[in-house]
Each structure stands twice: as structure tokens, then as C-alpha cells.
Motif scaffolding. Structure first.
Motif, PDB file in Angstrom:
ATOM      1  N   ILE A   1     -47.803  -4.469 -49.527  1.00 27.64           N
ATOM      2  CA  ILE A   1     -46.559  -5.218 -49.362  1.00 27.64           C
ATOM      3  C   ILE A   1     -46.917  -6.617 -48.889  1.00 27.64           C
ATOM      4  CG2 ILE A   1     -44.400  -5.323 -48.093  1.00 27.64           C
ATOM      5  CD1 ILE A   1     -44.475  -2.265 -47.997  1.00 27.64           C
ATOM      6  N   ALA A   2     -46.341  -7.624 -49.537  1.00 23.51           N
ATOM      7  CA  ALA A   2     -46.802  -8.988 -49.309  1.00 23.51           C
ATOM      8  C   ALA A   2     -45.934  -9.781 -48.339  1.00 23.51           C
ATOM      9  CB  ALA A   2     -46.870  -9.730 -50.637  1.00 23.51           C
ATOM     10  N   HIS A   3     -44.665  -9.512 -48.256  1.00 23.86           N
ATOM     11  CA  HIS A   3     -43.774 -10.369 -47.498  1.00 23.86           C
ATOM     12  C   HIS A   3     -43.210  -9.656 -46.269  1.00 23.86           C
ATOM     13  CE1 HIS A   3     -44.239 -12.276 -51.293  1.00 23.86           C
ATOM     14  NE2 HIS A   3     -43.339 -13.201 -51.076  1.00 23.86           N
TER      15      HIS A   3
ATOM     16  N   GLU B   1     -38.020  -3.888 -44.596  1.00 23.60           N
ATOM     17  CA  GLU B   1     -37.273  -2.952 -45.442  1.00 23.60           C
ATOM     18  C   GLU B   1     -38.033  -1.642 -45.603  1.00 23.60           C
ATOM     19  OE1 GLU B   1     -34.418  -1.076 -47.242  1.00 23.60           O
ATOM     20  OE2 GLU B   1     -34.185  -3.018 -46.251  1.00 23.60           O
ATOM     21  N   HIS B   2     -39.349  -1.691 -45.705  1.00 25.68           N
ATOM     22  CA  HIS B   2     -40.162  -0.474 -45.798  1.00 25.68           C
ATOM     23  C   HIS B   2     -39.874   0.442 -44.610  1.00 25.68           C
ATOM     24  CE1 HIS B   2     -43.782   2.045 -46.318  1.00 25.68           C
ATOM     25  NE2 HIS B   2     -43.899   1.924 -45.005  1.00 25.68           N
TER      26      HIS B   2
ATOM     27  N   THR C   1     -40.188  -9.562 -45.104  1.00 31.00           N
ATOM     28  CA  THR C   1     -38.957  -8.813 -45.354  1.00 31.00           C
ATOM     29  C   THR C   1     -39.250  -7.494 -46.054  1.00 31.00           C
ATOM     30  OG1 THR C   1     -38.587 -10.085 -47.374  1.00 31.00           O
ATOM     31  CG2 THR C   1     -37.443 -10.838 -45.385  1.00 31.00           C
ATOM     32  N   ASP C   2     -40.313  -7.435 -46.850  1.00 30.98           N
ATOM     33  CA  ASP C   2     -40.701  -6.179 -47.490  1.00 30.98           C
ATOM     34  C   ASP C   2     -41.130  -5.147 -46.453  1.00 30.98           C
ATOM     35  OD1 ASP C   2     -40.199  -7.326 -49.970  1.00 30.98           O
ATOM     36  OD2 ASP C   2     -42.297  -7.818 -50.339  1.00 30.98           O
ATOM     37  N   TRP C   3     -41.893  -5.572 -45.447  1.00 27.13           N
ATOM     38  CA  TRP C   3     -42.302  -4.645 -44.387  1.00 27.13           C
ATOM     39  C   TRP C   3     -41.106  -4.160 -43.594  1.00 27.13           C
ATOM     40  CZ3 TRP C   3     -46.288  -1.916 -44.666  1.00 27.13           C
ATOM     41  CH2 TRP C   3     -47.504  -2.402 -45.133  1.00 27.13           C
TER      42      TRP C   3
END
Length: 153
Positions: free
Chosen positions: A2-4, A10-11, A6-8
Motif C-alpha cells: 500500500i503506497a499512500h 482505509e486498510h 489514506t490507503d493504510w
């Protein structure tokens, strides 16, 4: 990977929502650990039983508080006699949300019954929390470092 940031976020939100608080315990000093979902037993280096770990975990090393709908129930600076009954009150509560707040990201775990566990660092440096995802073969841990959500190594 996961690069961003906000992705973490949301994960971990997706992973935590709907899980129940299975275990709450005190680590070293005032560290608070909240274990979510199915528990796995652990063993300390000396061979004795350790604290069980959840599928998802939240550790706040210090400067944390537990809130209800109208007040702070207790926190890392509260009388320690308040901790065990408050921790017990969290058990079995379902995670409604996991969110971040603040310019330097702090974490809030929102539970059924209008209860919230929040980090709230009051000293220099970074916020002192870590989220753990232990569901896969390679556990993932993230925290707030230098103003961004970063993978812990």
C-alpha cells in the motif's frame, strides 16, 4: 504494498470494523493494548504464557484516553484503579469505526455503545500508537511518524 497514507487508514478501518474487542491489557508503564477479533495465544521468551493477540491490534504507548458519549472515563494519567473496570467495559464491544484526527495523526477506535479509545500525545516527538494486522502470513504494523502514516519495520 500500500503506497499512500489514506490507503493504510482505509486498510485498518476495513479490517477493524465489525470485529469485537476480545482482550484489553496494560503493557509496560501506561501502555494500552486493545486486541480485536479472534485471539491467538503467545509465549514469552522465558516460556511462560504471554498476552493473547487479536487479528487486529491497537497499542497506545502513552497519552491515551477512553471516552463515553459525554466525558473522559479514564486515561493514561488517571488513577490506575479506574483502568481494570473500564477495560472490562470495552470487552465484547463491536468496532464501529477507526479514524484519524489532528495534523499529526492520532487514532480513535469507536466502539458500540458510544465508547471511544483515543491516542493523544502530549510530549515532543511523534504520536505513540501502532496498529497491527496479524491476519496474514506477514504481519503489518503502522504508526504515525514525522506527520505521515508509515509502515513499522
Amino acid at each position: 504494498m500500500i503506497a499512500h497514507m489514506t490507503d493504510w487508514i482505509e486498510h485498518f478501518r476495513a479490517a477493524a470494523c465489525g470485529l469485537a474487542v476480545a482482550h484489553v491489557w496494560r503493557g509496560h508503564g501506561s501502555a494500552l493494548l486493545v486486541e480485536l477479533g479472534a485471539l491467538t495465544s503467545t509465549t514469552r521468551r522465558d516460556g511462560s504464557p504471554g498476552e493473547p493477540q487479536g487479528e487486529i491490534g491497537l497499542m497506545i504507548e502513552w497519552s491515551w484516553r477512553i471516552e463515553d458519549g459525554r466525558s473522559i472515563v479514564c486515561g493514561s494519567w488517571s488513577d490506575e484503579d479506574l483502568w481494570p473496570p473500564t477495560f472490562a467495559h470495552l470487552l465484547g464491544r463491536t468496532v464501529q469505526n477507526l479514524s484519524m484526527f489532528g495534523r499529526l495523526q492520532e487514532v480513535v477506535l469507536s466502539l458500540a455503545g458510544d465508547l471511544h479509545v483515543a491516542s493523544f500525545m502530549t510530549a515532543e516527538g511523534d504520536p505513540a500508537w501502532t496498529l497491527f494486522d496479524r491476519r496474514g502470513p506477514r504481519p503489518v504494523a503502522v504508526g504515525s511518524r514525522s506527520g505521515v502514516i508509515a509502515v513499522e519495520r
